[in-house]
Design a protein around this motif. Structure first.
Motif, PDB file in Angstrom:
ATOM      1  N   LEU A   9      31.486  41.456  63.574  1.00 20.19           N
ATOM      2  CA  LEU A   9      30.986  40.375  64.424  1.00 20.19           C
ATOM      3  C   LEU A   9      30.121  39.393  63.630  1.00 20.19           C
ATOM      4  N   VAL A  10      29.302  39.908  62.705  1.00 21.25           N
ATOM      5  CA  VAL A  10      28.485  39.015  61.880  1.00 21.25           C
ATOM      6  C   VAL A  10      29.376  38.169  60.982  1.00 21.25           C
ATOM      7  N   THR A  11      30.405  38.784  60.404  1.00 19.11           N
ATOM      8  CA  THR A  11      31.340  38.022  59.571  1.00 19.11           C
ATOM      9  C   THR A  11      32.021  36.936  60.389  1.00 19.11           C
ATOM     10  N   ALA A  12      32.452  37.277  61.605  1.00 23.98           N
ATOM     11  CA  ALA A  12      33.093  36.282  62.464  1.00 23.98           C
ATOM     12  C   ALA A  12      32.141  35.144  62.792  1.00 23.98           C
ATOM     13  N   SER A  13      30.841  35.452  62.984  1.00 24.50           N
ATOM     14  CA  SER A  13      29.877  34.402  63.320  1.00 24.50           C
ATOM     15  C   SER A  13      29.690  33.419  62.174  1.00 24.50           C
ATOM     16  N   MET A  14      29.991  33.846  60.942  1.00 27.73           N
ATOM     17  CA  MET A  14      29.879  32.941  59.792  1.00 27.73           C
ATOM     18  C   MET A  14      31.198  32.254  59.460  1.00 27.73           C
ATOM     19  N   VAL A  15      32.310  32.967  59.654  1.00 27.87           N
ATOM     20  CA  VAL A  15      33.611  32.433  59.251  1.00 27.87           C
ATOM     21  C   VAL A  15      34.201  31.501  60.303  1.00 27.87           C
ATOM     22  N   VAL A  16      34.106  31.901  61.577  1.00 28.78           N
ATOM     23  CA  VAL A  16      34.804  31.155  62.630  1.00 28.78           C
ATOM     24  C   VAL A  16      34.265  29.744  62.825  1.00 28.78           C
ATOM     25  N   PRO A  17      32.934  29.525  62.928  1.00 26.44           N
ATOM     26  CA  PRO A  17      32.473  28.147  63.121  1.00 26.44           C
ATOM     27  C   PRO A  17      32.683  27.271  61.890  1.00 26.44           C
ATOM     28  N   GLY A  32      35.062  26.547  58.167  1.00 31.18           N
ATOM     29  CA  GLY A  32      36.465  26.184  57.965  1.00 31.18           C
ATOM     30  C   GLY A  32      36.647  24.704  57.683  1.00 31.18           C
ATOM     31  N   THR A  33      37.872  24.259  57.842  1.00 30.75           N
ATOM     32  CA  THR A  33      38.249  22.890  57.489  1.00 30.75           C
ATOM     33  C   THR A  33      38.155  21.959  58.686  1.00 30.75           C
ATOM     34  N   HIS A  34      37.643  20.769  58.445  1.00 29.64           N
ATOM     35  CA  HIS A  34      37.616  19.724  59.475  1.00 29.64           C
ATOM     36  C   HIS A  34      38.377  18.514  58.942  1.00 29.64           C
ATOM     37  N   THR A  35      39.295  18.011  59.758  1.00 32.09           N
ATOM     38  CA  THR A  35      40.174  16.917  59.327  1.00 32.09           C
ATOM     39  C   THR A  35      39.834  15.623  60.072  1.00 32.09           C
ATOM     40  N   PHE A  36      39.793  14.529  59.335  1.00 20.38           N
ATOM     41  CA  PHE A  36      39.601  13.203  59.917  1.00 20.38           C
ATOM     42  C   PHE A  36      40.898  12.419  59.730  1.00 20.38           C
ATOM     43  N   GLN A  37      41.493  11.978  60.815  1.00 20.13           N
ATOM     44  CA  GLN A  37      42.678  11.129  60.727  1.00 20.13           C
ATOM     45  C   GLN A  37      42.240   9.672  60.911  1.00 20.13           C
ATOM     46  N   PHE A  38      42.696   8.804  60.016  1.00 21.29           N
ATOM     47  CA  PHE A  38      42.269   7.408  60.097  1.00 21.29           C
ATOM     48  C   PHE A  38      43.426   6.491  59.702  1.00 21.29           C
ATOM     49  N   VAL A  39      43.232   5.243  60.020  1.00 20.59           N
ATOM     50  CA  VAL A  39      44.223   4.207  59.703  1.00 20.59           C
ATOM     51  C   VAL A  39      43.641   3.272  58.657  1.00 20.59           C
ATOM     52  N   SER A  40      44.348   3.094  57.559  1.00 22.05           N
ATOM     53  CA  SER A  40      43.974   2.092  56.565  1.00 22.05           C
ATOM     54  C   SER A  40      44.574   0.764  57.009  1.00 22.05           C
ATOM     55  N   SER A  41      43.691  -0.156  57.413  1.00 22.61           N
ATOM     56  CA  SER A  41      44.134  -1.397  58.052  1.00 22.61           C
ATOM     57  C   SER A  41      43.842  -2.609  57.183  1.00 22.61           C
ATOM     58  N   GLY A  91      24.459  25.801  55.510  1.00 25.79           N
ATOM     59  CA  GLY A  91      25.808  25.265  55.455  1.00 25.79           C
ATOM     60  C   GLY A  91      26.075  24.554  54.143  1.00 25.79           C
ATOM     61  N   VAL A  92      27.257  24.774  53.592  1.00 23.90           N
ATOM     62  CA  VAL A  92      27.707  24.077  52.386  1.00 23.90           C
ATOM     63  C   VAL A  92      28.962  23.318  52.761  1.00 23.90           C
ATOM     64  N   ILE A  93      28.923  21.993  52.643  1.00 19.73           N
ATOM     65  CA  ILE A  93      30.045  21.146  53.037  1.00 19.73           C
ATOM     66  C   ILE A  93      30.634  20.507  51.789  1.00 19.73           C
ATOM     67  N   GLU A  94      31.931  20.723  51.586  1.00 20.81           N
ATOM     68  CA  GLU A  94      32.592  20.255  50.368  1.00 20.81           C
ATOM     69  C   GLU A  94      33.804  19.399  50.720  1.00 20.81           C
ATOM     70  N   PRO A  95      34.019  18.289  50.013  1.00 18.83           N
ATOM     71  CA  PRO A  95      35.257  17.521  50.216  1.00 18.83           C
ATOM     72  C   PRO A  95      36.461  18.329  49.740  1.00 18.83           C
ATOM     73  N   THR A  96      37.549  18.262  50.478  1.00 24.66           N
ATOM     74  CA  THR A  96      38.766  18.974  50.074  1.00 24.66           C
ATOM     75  C   THR A  96      39.947  18.028  49.925  1.00 24.66           C
ATOM     76  N   ARG A 105      35.545  20.948  53.963  1.00 20.10           N
ATOM     77  CA  ARG A 105      35.464  22.375  54.304  1.00 20.10           C
ATOM     78  C   ARG A 105      34.004  22.774  54.403  1.00 20.10           C
ATOM     79  N   GLU A 106      33.678  23.415  55.510  1.00 20.60           N
ATOM     80  CA  GLU A 106      32.315  23.899  55.709  1.00 20.60           C
ATOM     81  C   GLU A 106      32.265  25.406  55.476  1.00 20.60           C
ATOM     82  N   HIS A 107      31.315  25.836  54.668  1.00 23.31           N
ATOM     83  CA  HIS A 107      31.012  27.246  54.487  1.00 23.31           C
ATOM     84  C   HIS A 107      29.678  27.511  55.171  1.00 23.31           C
ATOM     85  N   ARG A 108      29.629  28.553  55.981  1.00 21.37           N
ATOM     86  CA  ARG A 108      28.433  28.810  56.775  1.00 21.37           C
ATOM     87  C   ARG A 108      27.939  30.234  56.524  1.00 21.37           C
TER      88      ARG A 108
END
Length: 385
Positions: free
Chosen positions: A221-229, A231-240, A272-277, A316-319
């Motif tokens: 459960l402790v591992t899940a509390s660190m791993v689940v929140p 992970g990777t976050h994606t931003f979709q955007f338009v180059s205009s 939290g450690v946030i890294e560009p991927t 990618r966020e490491h927590r």
């Protein structure tokens, strides 16, 4: 020790660990050691409900064509985790396709999968995916039963404390305590059913077994509390070609800042450690300390390519729970992202075992007949002396 009993115990422990892993992954929407597919897009490799071993990207090694991956889709099936095979690679990312699908995901609206969106690889031996038939069906039923129990308890007691991951923690530990108490009560009832001439029944329930099982649940459960929140976050955007107030539209060749919120998701502080991927992304600050019950904002700067079109950027966020000094966590993270989690799990596991042994002791509960049995309430008082 009886070899058959030892093997039975080992098989039971492995089955419980796998079941807990599957239940956690199903309930929290993340591949947690063992995952499964819900649709037939990977048939005949994986039929609906089949399970597979999900190896995290940190230890799985580089992705190659032919690998079956779990990735965070942008548009496919409305977003979320998808399990498909890598069939090609471009400068923008990987090309994926379900084995049963006639076209690739990228022939539709899904952009190429950049490495930052890959969560895990399916374990393959000799080029074949290791399949666990029917596991998804069992998990779905068990997950539904757990969810129904949480809803029932929440409505009965009028509190939301039983819901979500934290509620699952309460249920797990409550189950462990109730199991131990019932085992103690069974000592008296079983001994009474014994023949009067039988002086002792050699069976026993060891506190080590109960403490070990609860320690494993705590670590999961402790591992899940660190791993689940995390992970990777994606931003979709338009180059205009033109500038826009829309945060998802960036003028070609320019940059735009996006706010990424890091919550603690509970009463405990986190690091939290946030890294560009993906290329064209910077993060400031890359390391944050979030007090319990609060949030911290991180600025993500996205560079739009010179060519117009739809693109994705990812971080990618490491927590980690702040149970170690921040400097120690960052040093361990620099060696390997999973190392702080392992160290925190070990510290919590050892601490829990030491505390539990101090309270419960290590003498086995023998299921034997005693002329003057010690009442359970007296035993509980003795644990806390």
């Amino acid at each position: 020790m009886n070899l058959t009993r030892l093997l039975t115990g080992l098989v039971t422990i492995i089955a419980v660990l796998i079941a807990l892993s599957i239940l956690a992954g199903a309930a929290l929407g993340q591949p947690m050691g063992v995952s499964y597919v819900e649709t037939g897009s990977m048939s005949p490799t994986l039929e609906p409900g089949d399970g597979f071993i999900a190896v995290p990207t940190e230890v799985a090694g580089p992705v190659e064509p032919g690998d079956v991956i779990v990735f965070d889709a942008v548009n496919l099936h409305g977003g979320g985790l998808v399990t498909h095979r890598v069939v090609g690679e471009t400068e923008s990312g990987y090309i994926t396709r379900g084995d049963a699908n006639p076209v690739t995901d990228q022939d539709g609206a899904e952009p190429p999968v950049d490495p930052g969106r890959i969560e895990a690889k399916a374990l393959q031996i000799g080029g074949n995916v290791v399949v666990i038939p029917g596991f998804g069906t069992v998990v779905t039923g068990a997950s539904g039963a757990v969810g129904s129990l949480q809803q029932f308890l929440a409505s009965t007691f009028g509190t939301r404390a039983f819901l979500g991951t934290q509620g699952a923690v309460y249920l797990m530990f409550g189950f462990g305590v109730v199991t131990y108490v019932l085992a103690s009560l069974a000592e008296r009832s079983d001994s009474r059913r014994r023949d009067r001439h039988t002086s002792r029944w050699t069976g026993s329930i060891t506190p080590q077994t109960v403490i070990g099982a609860m320690a494993v649940v705590l670590i999961l459960l402790v591992t899940a509390s660190m791993v689940v929140p995390a992970g990777t976050h994606t931003f979709q955007f338009v180059s205009s070609e033109v500038a826009s107030e829309n945060p998802s539209v960036i003028q070609q060749g320019t940059t735009k800042n996006v706010t990424y919120v890091v919550p603690s998701n509970g009463p405990f502080p986190v690091v939290g450690v946030i890294e560009p991927t993906s290329g064209g992304v910077t993060v400031s600050p890359e390391t944050v300390s979030v007090p319990g019950g609060e949030t911290t904002n991180v600025t993500v700067t996205i560079q739009a390519p010179p060519d117009t079109g739809v693109y994705t950027a990812s971080i990618r966020e490491h927590r980690y729970l702040a149970l170690l000094p921040t400097g120690v966590i960052l040093t361990l993270h620099g060696i390997h992202p999973w190392l702080p989690i392992v160290v925190i799990d070990v510290l919590l596991g050892v601490g829990f075992v030491v505390l539990a042994v101090a309270l419960i002791g290590i003498d086995p509960i023998r299921l034997d007949r005693r002329r003057h049995p010690v009442p359970l309430r007296v035993r509980i008082r003795r644990w806390f002396k």
